[in-house]
Structure formats: C-alpha cells, structure tokens
Design a protein around this motif. Structure first.
Motif, mmCIF file in Angstrom:
data_model
loop_
_atom_site.group_PDB
_atom_site.id
_atom_site.type_symbol
_atom_site.label_atom_id
_atom_site.label_comp_id
_atom_site.label_asym_id
_atom_site.label_seq_id
_atom_site.Cartn_x
_atom_site.Cartn_y
_atom_site.Cartn_z
ATOM 1 N N TYR A 62 22.141 21.917 -37.689
ATOM 2 C CA TYR A 62 20.757 21.528 -37.434
ATOM 3 C C TYR A 62 19.937 22.741 -37.005
ATOM 4 O O TYR A 62 20.463 23.696 -36.447
ATOM 5 C CB TYR A 62 20.698 20.448 -36.352
ATOM 6 N N THR A 63 18.637 22.683 -37.242
ATOM 7 C CA THR A 63 17.767 23.822 -36.950
ATOM 8 C C THR A 63 16.682 23.511 -35.921
ATOM 9 O O THR A 63 16.138 24.426 -35.318
ATOM 10 C CB THR A 63 17.079 24.300 -38.241
ATOM 11 N N LYS A 64 16.369 22.245 -35.723
ATOM 12 C CA LYS A 64 15.307 21.871 -34.786
ATOM 13 C C LYS A 64 15.729 20.671 -33.956
ATOM 14 O O LYS A 64 16.620 19.921 -34.343
ATOM 15 C CB LYS A 64 14.011 21.537 -35.545
ATOM 16 N N VAL A 65 15.050 20.500 -32.817
ATOM 17 C CA VAL A 65 15.270 19.322 -31.985
ATOM 18 C C VAL A 65 13.921 18.649 -31.755
ATOM 19 O O VAL A 65 12.892 19.310 -31.591
ATOM 20 C CB VAL A 65 15.951 19.689 -30.641
ATOM 21 N N ARG A 66 13.942 17.322 -31.772
ATOM 22 C CA ARG A 66 12.720 16.527 -31.626
ATOM 23 C C ARG A 66 12.976 15.484 -30.545
ATOM 24 O O ARG A 66 13.950 14.731 -30.617
ATOM 25 C CB ARG A 66 12.389 15.863 -32.955
ATOM 26 N N PHE A 67 12.115 15.440 -29.528
ATOM 27 C CA PHE A 67 12.273 14.480 -28.441
ATOM 28 C C PHE A 67 11.360 13.286 -28.682
ATOM 29 O O PHE A 67 10.176 13.438 -28.966
ATOM 30 C CB PHE A 67 11.926 15.124 -27.100
ATOM 31 N N PRO A 79 12.619 24.931 -32.307
ATOM 32 C CA PRO A 79 13.831 25.511 -32.898
ATOM 33 C C PRO A 79 15.025 25.300 -31.981
ATOM 34 O O PRO A 79 14.951 25.577 -30.777
ATOM 35 C CB PRO A 79 13.479 26.993 -33.044
ATOM 36 N N LEU A 80 16.098 24.814 -32.530
ATOM 37 C CA LEU A 80 17.286 24.516 -31.735
ATOM 38 C C LEU A 80 17.814 25.775 -31.044
ATOM 39 O O LEU A 80 18.185 25.746 -29.869
ATOM 40 C CB LEU A 80 18.368 23.922 -32.649
ATOM 41 N N GLU A 113 16.406 13.855 -31.420
ATOM 42 C CA GLU A 113 16.624 13.807 -32.866
ATOM 43 C C GLU A 113 16.857 15.224 -33.385
ATOM 44 O O GLU A 113 16.025 16.112 -33.192
ATOM 45 C CB GLU A 113 15.418 13.186 -33.568
ATOM 46 N N LEU A 114 17.993 15.425 -34.021
ATOM 47 C CA LEU A 114 18.351 16.738 -34.549
ATOM 48 C C LEU A 114 17.875 16.829 -35.996
ATOM 49 O O LEU A 114 18.179 15.970 -36.818
ATOM 50 C CB LEU A 114 19.863 16.944 -34.457
ATOM 51 N N VAL A 115 17.100 17.863 -36.283
ATOM 52 C CA VAL A 115 16.441 18.010 -37.585
ATOM 53 C C VAL A 115 17.017 19.224 -38.302
ATOM 54 O O VAL A 115 17.321 20.245 -37.674
ATOM 55 C CB VAL A 115 14.915 18.186 -37.406
ATOM 56 N N ASN A 116 17.181 19.110 -39.599
ATOM 57 C CA ASN A 116 17.632 20.270 -40.382
ATOM 58 C C ASN A 116 16.644 20.571 -41.497
ATOM 59 O O ASN A 116 15.771 19.771 -41.801
ATOM 60 C CB ASN A 116 19.038 20.055 -40.945
ATOM 61 N N ASP A 117 16.810 21.736 -42.089
ATOM 62 C CA ASP A 117 15.916 22.187 -43.164
ATOM 63 C C ASP A 117 16.643 22.205 -44.509
ATOM 64 O O ASP A 117 16.493 23.139 -45.293
ATOM 65 C CB ASP A 117 15.368 23.585 -42.848
ATOM 66 N N SER A 118 17.423 21.171 -44.775
ATOM 67 C CA SER A 118 18.204 21.160 -46.014
ATOM 68 C C SER A 118 17.305 21.170 -47.250
ATOM 69 O O SER A 118 17.638 21.783 -48.264
ATOM 70 C CB SER A 118 19.127 19.941 -46.053
ATOM 71 N N GLU A 119 16.133 20.511 -47.180
ATOM 72 C CA GLU A 119 15.243 20.477 -48.341
ATOM 73 C C GLU A 119 14.678 21.865 -48.649
ATOM 74 O O GLU A 119 14.446 22.206 -49.804
ATOM 75 C CB GLU A 119 14.113 19.472 -48.118
#
Length: 210
Positions: A62-67, A79-80, A113-119
């Motif tokens: 994962y690359t980001k975290v969202r609260f 950014p994580l 919420e753990l977010v990634n940049d797969s797209e």
C-alpha cells in the motif's frame, strides 16, 4: 360507490433496545482496518495505530492511508511512508485525530483505509507495452498485481502481455483470474474475449490401470 381499502403499512423492523446491529463482513473492505481509540489513553492508542501503519508500510503493498469516521473521510490521504517515518506523536495528523476524539463522547472507532496506486502502475505498464518494452511491461504489471491482487484490470493487462510474449499457460491463468474477479463487468468480458484466442492446454493422458 365501492369503498377502497387502504393497504396496511408494513412495520419497520426495529432492533431491540440495548442491542446494536453489527455491520456485515461484506460492508468492510479488506483493506480497511477498524481501530478503537480511547480518549483516556489516546497517546497509547495513537502509538499502536502508528505501529500498524509502519507494519503495512514495510509490506510495500500500500502507498497511502486514509482515515474515516462513520464512513466519512476525516483527513486528506497521506503517504504511508511519510506517516510511518514521522517521529513520536507530534506529527500533525495525530493532533487532528486528538481533536476529533475529544469532541466525541467515549471511545471512538476510526477506520484506517489502506490505499494503493495499482492503477497508476497499470497505466505505466501500458506505456511500456506500446513502446515495445514487453518484459518491462510484464514486470510492472506484476508489481501492480502484488499491490492489489484483487484488481481484475491488473490481471487482464498482465494476461494480454504474457500472451504477446507467448507464455500462454501463464496468460490463461491471469485472464481466468480477471474473468473470475469481474464476471459480469467489462473487464471480465474482455478477458473472456482474449481467452477465446488462446488454445486450451491438452488434457493429461489417463492414468494407466493396474
């Protein structure tokens, strides 16, 4: 004149007092971690939260975290790695979370919420594919798969690239995975179309009878 009878109104189901309806498991995404913060021990709660973020940052998926609080985002995406690298509990987002927690009564459950940049990786892989860099494209698509193994678009593009390289068995596996993840959607339909151009592997010979 005939009387018209009004249909009886359906009674709404009300949960018994003192009982809270639990959310279904399907309501919480796999990449969302509920985290309880106790106002009486907020520093300890935030320290544990940061430990979780450091753990996932080291995983590299994962690359980001969202609260979020009650489904609504309460802070901008961060950014994580930056959150994990922050020293102590003086980082700015902790101050905002303290303000939020103290404004609420009792313990608070926040969603991380753990977010990634797969797209973004998929888009980069497509660029390499169009440039004729087949091996680079496959490598990038595999990186995207490691970031988000449940993204059907990742498996579709990896399957197409593997087909172009002639690795038909691996291509078929990726395309079948894309189809399974999006059986009724456009990605699944495209995976089905590409699969139609790949010959099925031969059936293994029957085992000899004793």
């Amino acid at each position: 004149m005939a009387e018209t009878r009004s249909k009886p109104k359906k009674k709404k189901k009300v949960a018994p007092k003192g009982r809270v309806e639990k959310p279904k498991a399907s309501d919480t995404p796999k990449n969302t971690l509920p985290f309880e913060i106790d106002p009486k021990g907020i520093e300890e709660s935030l320290a544990k939260m940061k430990d979780q973020i450091v753990y996932w940052a080291k995983k590299g998926r994962y690359t980001k975290v969202r609260f979020k609080f009650r489904g609504k985002q309460v802070l901008p995406d961060m950014p994580l790695a930056a959150v994990a690298a922050a020293q102590g509990l003086t980082f700015w987002w902790a101050g905002l979370l303290r303000t939020l927690v103290f404004s609420l009564a009792g313990k608070t459950v926040l969603d991380m919420e753990l977010v990634n940049d797969s797209e973004k990786k998929v888009a980069l892989g497509k660029e390499q594919l169009l440039a004729g860099e087949l091996d680079k494209a496959i490598s990038i698509f595999r990186e995207a798969r490691d970031m988000d193994i449940d993204n059907p678009n990742v498996h579709l593009n990896l399957g197409v690239a593997l087909k172009l390289k002639g690795e038909l068995l691996a291509s078929r596996a990726s395309l079948e995975r894309a189809r399974a993840l999006d059986p009724q959607g456009p990605v699944g339909a495209e995976a089905e179309r590409v699969l139609g151009g790949i010959p099925k592997p031969p059936e293994p010979p029957p085992a000899p009878q004793a």
